[in-house]
Write a protein that holds these residues in place. Structure first.
Motif, PDB file in Angstrom:
ATOM      1  N   LEU A 167     -13.098   5.190  -6.598  1.00 16.96           N
ATOM      2  CA  LEU A 167     -11.835   4.408  -6.646  1.00 16.96           C
ATOM      3  C   LEU A 167     -10.895   4.498  -7.855  1.00 16.96           C
ATOM      4  O   LEU A 167     -12.155   4.561  -9.181  1.00 16.96           O
ATOM      5  CB  LEU A 167     -12.720   2.778  -6.265  1.00 16.96           C
ATOM      6  N   TYR A 168     -10.211   3.810  -8.875  1.00 18.98           N
ATOM      7  CA  TYR A 168      -8.966   3.529  -9.950  1.00 18.98           C
ATOM      8  C   TYR A 168      -8.593   2.491 -10.113  1.00 18.98           C
ATOM      9  O   TYR A 168      -7.940   2.259  -9.414  1.00 18.98           O
ATOM     10  CB  TYR A 168      -8.495   5.254 -10.148  1.00 18.98           C
ATOM     11  N   MET A 201      -2.810  -1.583 -10.784  1.00 18.27           N
ATOM     12  CA  MET A 201      -2.897  -1.512  -9.642  1.00 18.27           C
ATOM     13  C   MET A 201      -4.107  -0.248  -9.442  1.00 18.27           C
ATOM     14  O   MET A 201      -5.215  -0.459 -10.178  1.00 18.27           O
ATOM     15  CB  MET A 201      -1.884  -0.167  -9.423  1.00 18.27           C
ATOM     16  N   GLN A 202      -5.131  -0.650  -7.949  1.00 21.97           N
ATOM     17  CA  GLN A 202      -6.523  -0.181  -7.328  1.00 21.97           C
ATOM     18  C   GLN A 202      -6.215   1.287  -6.523  1.00 21.97           C
ATOM     19  O   GLN A 202      -4.627   1.600  -6.362  1.00 21.97           O
ATOM     20  CB  GLN A 202      -7.154  -0.301  -6.784  1.00 21.97           C
ATOM     21  N   LEU A 203      -6.346   2.728  -6.971  1.00 29.12           N
ATOM     22  CA  LEU A 203      -5.985   4.018  -6.456  1.00 29.12           C
ATOM     23  C   LEU A 203      -7.314   4.557  -5.732  1.00 29.12           C
ATOM     24  O   LEU A 203      -8.648   4.544  -6.427  1.00 29.12           O
ATOM     25  CB  LEU A 203      -6.041   5.466  -7.608  1.00 29.12           C
ATOM     26  N   TYR A 204      -7.752   5.151  -4.501  1.00 26.53           N
ATOM     27  CA  TYR A 204      -8.440   4.985  -3.799  1.00 26.53           C
ATOM     28  C   TYR A 204      -8.149   7.121  -3.677  1.00 26.53           C
ATOM     29  O   TYR A 204      -7.207   7.005  -3.101  1.00 26.53           O
ATOM     30  CB  TYR A 204      -9.082   4.455  -3.096  1.00 26.53           C
ATOM     31  N   VAL A 205      -8.982   8.034  -3.817  1.00 30.67           N
ATOM     32  CA  VAL A 205      -9.146   9.117  -3.801  1.00 30.67           C
ATOM     33  C   VAL A 205     -10.099   9.628  -3.098  1.00 30.67           C
ATOM     34  O   VAL A 205     -10.933   9.575  -3.082  1.00 30.67           O
ATOM     35  CB  VAL A 205      -8.637  10.561  -5.156  1.00 30.67           C
ATOM     36  N   VAL A 219       0.732  -1.412  -0.472  1.00 28.09           N
ATOM     37  CA  VAL A 219       0.102   0.179   0.061  1.00 28.09           C
ATOM     38  C   VAL A 219       0.838   1.223   0.051  1.00 28.09           C
ATOM     39  O   VAL A 219       1.858   1.574   0.691  1.00 28.09           O
ATOM     40  CB  VAL A 219      -0.788   0.153   1.290  1.00 28.09           C
ATOM     41  N   LEU A 220       0.691   2.202  -1.021  1.00 26.04           N
ATOM     42  CA  LEU A 220       1.119   3.426  -1.068  1.00 26.04           C
ATOM     43  C   LEU A 220       1.045   4.903  -0.389  1.00 26.04           C
ATOM     44  O   LEU A 220      -0.679   4.718  -1.539  1.00 26.04           O
ATOM     45  CB  LEU A 220       1.927   3.527  -2.435  1.00 26.04           C
ATOM     46  N   VAL A 266       2.835  -1.941  -7.077  1.00 32.30           N
ATOM     47  CA  VAL A 266       2.488  -1.436  -6.146  1.00 32.30           C
ATOM     48  C   VAL A 266       0.966  -2.166  -5.933  1.00 32.30           C
ATOM     49  O   VAL A 266       0.440  -2.003  -6.736  1.00 32.30           O
ATOM     50  CB  VAL A 266       2.120  -0.191  -5.395  1.00 32.30           C
ATOM     51  N   ASP A 267      -0.412  -2.446  -4.656  1.00 35.33           N
ATOM     52  CA  ASP A 267      -1.683  -2.569  -4.743  1.00 35.33           C
ATOM     53  C   ASP A 267      -2.192  -2.272  -4.869  1.00 35.33           C
ATOM     54  O   ASP A 267      -2.960  -2.046  -5.746  1.00 35.33           O
ATOM     55  CB  ASP A 267      -1.194  -4.091  -3.590  1.00 35.33           C
ATOM     56  N   LEU A 268      -1.945  -1.212  -3.889  1.00 38.52           N
ATOM     57  CA  LEU A 268      -3.132   0.071  -3.728  1.00 38.52           C
ATOM     58  C   LEU A 268      -2.683   1.048  -3.377  1.00 38.52           C
ATOM     59  O   LEU A 268      -1.308   1.858  -2.310  1.00 38.52           O
ATOM     60  CB  LEU A 268      -3.868  -0.711  -2.749  1.00 38.52           C
ATOM     61  N   GLN A 269      -3.220   2.234  -3.865  1.00 40.66           N
ATOM     62  CA  GLN A 269      -2.129   3.874  -3.709  1.00 40.66           C
ATOM     63  C   GLN A 269      -4.039   4.217  -3.117  1.00 40.66           C
ATOM     64  O   GLN A 269      -4.709   4.616  -3.419  1.00 40.66           O
ATOM     65  CB  GLN A 269      -1.794   4.373  -5.082  1.00 40.66           C
TER      66      GLN A 269
END
Ligand SMILES: [Fe+2]
Length: 386
Positions: free
Chosen positions: A349-350, A355-359, A302-303, A319-322
């Motif tokens: 979520l993107y 990788m998945q990105l959550y803003v 997680v980053l 990275v798996d999740l930002q």
């Protein structure tokens, strides 16, 4: 003679503001049956509001003082509220003009006399007050919890159901009531999180002014620790001192670093990079190679990065999740709609490559004390296998 960039900026900014002022005053008073005194009153009122906002900003632009002065904070807050009023008024004026234009093109289904009547103008000038009151009520309620399950095919079974509470963009400053910080900490503690992560713009003022807020943050608990990365705003107020304050309350400050947590046979790495704004203040900026050298092949990664826009580069690190913030989801109307034109990853979520990105749209607020069309978000990320 070569003009300095600041001079050019001021010329462009003042021309733009003057154009907006002329447009709004003209569109508000055209076609109405106001007497010349009525029209003069409206234009003078608008001129006063515009002058107040510009005047306050010229006054505060470089003024950064350590002393506590409630009068100065109130003046700044008042001027930011006036700015919000102007924002809503301009938006409504533009929307009315667009409506009139559409009406002209598609045939007359609305009477232009009604649309531009003095009553309609009075409504247009009153509506922003209601919008400000509504927006202010949203932030006074405090953070709203959002449960966000995120699924990963490669999630080790030991990490199934792990709960990460994500806080971002709190903007601790004289404008954020102490009560809201306490409420947030109580909410987080009641959630009994496995991890808490902060993705920047948490402190937006001199740390010396906010000892009470840090005393409250010290009460926050998470089974496997609290992790933090700075956003752009931390760098505007003596970042080294601010970062030290976060360390002193037990937060793990991650500046191009990765922490490794063990869950049975599984490893979870929490890495963090600082905001690129660090570079403007001669501080350590994001260094992805440095992060990459600390990442372990088998670990779930997680980053934390304040800026979601760095996602395509972060994804290359495996990275798996930002987790990110920064955008505030536009914070209030119409920016909650327009944000998609400025930010590729605005909120939610993107999927970015593998990788998945959550803003997160922000747990606090910036500028005027209001949110409209967004809310103060406290996210509970739940890791799921699937
Ligand atoms: Fe922010």
């Amino acid at each position: 003679m070569i003009k300095k960039p600041m001079g050019i900026f001021r010329t462009v900014a003042s021309t733009l503001i003057l154009t907006i002022f002329v447009y709004v005053s003209h569109q508000l008073t055209r076609f109405t049956d106001f007497s010349w005194q009525g029209t003069t009153l409206i234009v003078s009122f608008l001129a006063f509001l515009f002058a107040l906002v510009i005047g306050t900003f010229l006054f505060f632009w470089k003024e950064k003082k350590l002393d506590v002065n409630p009068w100065r904070d109130r003046l700044l807050n008042g001027s930011l509220t006036v700015m919000a009023y102007i924002n809503f008024l301009i938006t409504l004026v533009i929307l009315r003009d667009l409506l009139a234009f559409a009406d002209n093109v598609t045939g007359t289904w609305i009477s232009l006399e009604v649309l531009y009547s003095s009553q309609a103008t009075a409504t247009l000038m009153g509506l922003p007050v209601a919008m400000i009151a509504l927006g202010n009520a949203v932030v006074r309620r405090g953070a709203r919890a959002k449960i966000m399950p995120v699924s990963f095919a490669n999630l080790p079974s030991e990490l199934e159901g792990l709960r990460i509470v994500h806080i971002t963009d709190l903007h601790i400053s004289p404008s954020l009531p102490l009560r809201l910080v306490q409420k947030l900490v109580d909410q987080v503690n009641a959630m009994k999180p496995d991890l808490v992560v902060f993705t920047g713009d948490i402190l937006d003022s001199f740390v010396e002014k906010h000892q009470q807020e840090f005393e409250i943050l010290k009460q926050m608990r998470a089974t496997h620790g609290i992790f933090y990365v700075p956003g752009n705003h931390e760098y505007y107020w003596d970042a080294p001192k601010g970062l030290q304050a976060f360390r002193s309350v037990g937060f793990h400050v991650l500046i191009n670093q990765a922490a490794t947590l063990t869950f049975g046979k599984a490893e979870l790495q929490v890495a963090g990079i600082p905001d690129p704004a660090a570079l403007h203040f001669r501080q350590e900026g994001p260094e992805l190679d440095k992060v990459a050298s600390q990442l372990r092949p088998g670990a779930f990664k997680v980053l934390l990065s304040h800026q979601p826009s760095l996602a395509p580069q972060v994804e290359k690190l495996g990275v798996d999740l930002q987790l990110s913030g920064h955008t505030h989801g536009g914070q209030f109307f119409p920016w909650n709609w327009l944000i998609v034109f400025f930010e590729r990853y605005a909120k939610g979520l993107y999927q970015v490559g593998a990788m998945q990105l959550y803003v997160n749209q922000g747990t606090g607020y910036w500028g005027p004390q209001l949110r409209l069309g967004t809310y103060c978000e406290l996210t509970e990320i739940i890791l799921r296998k699937g």
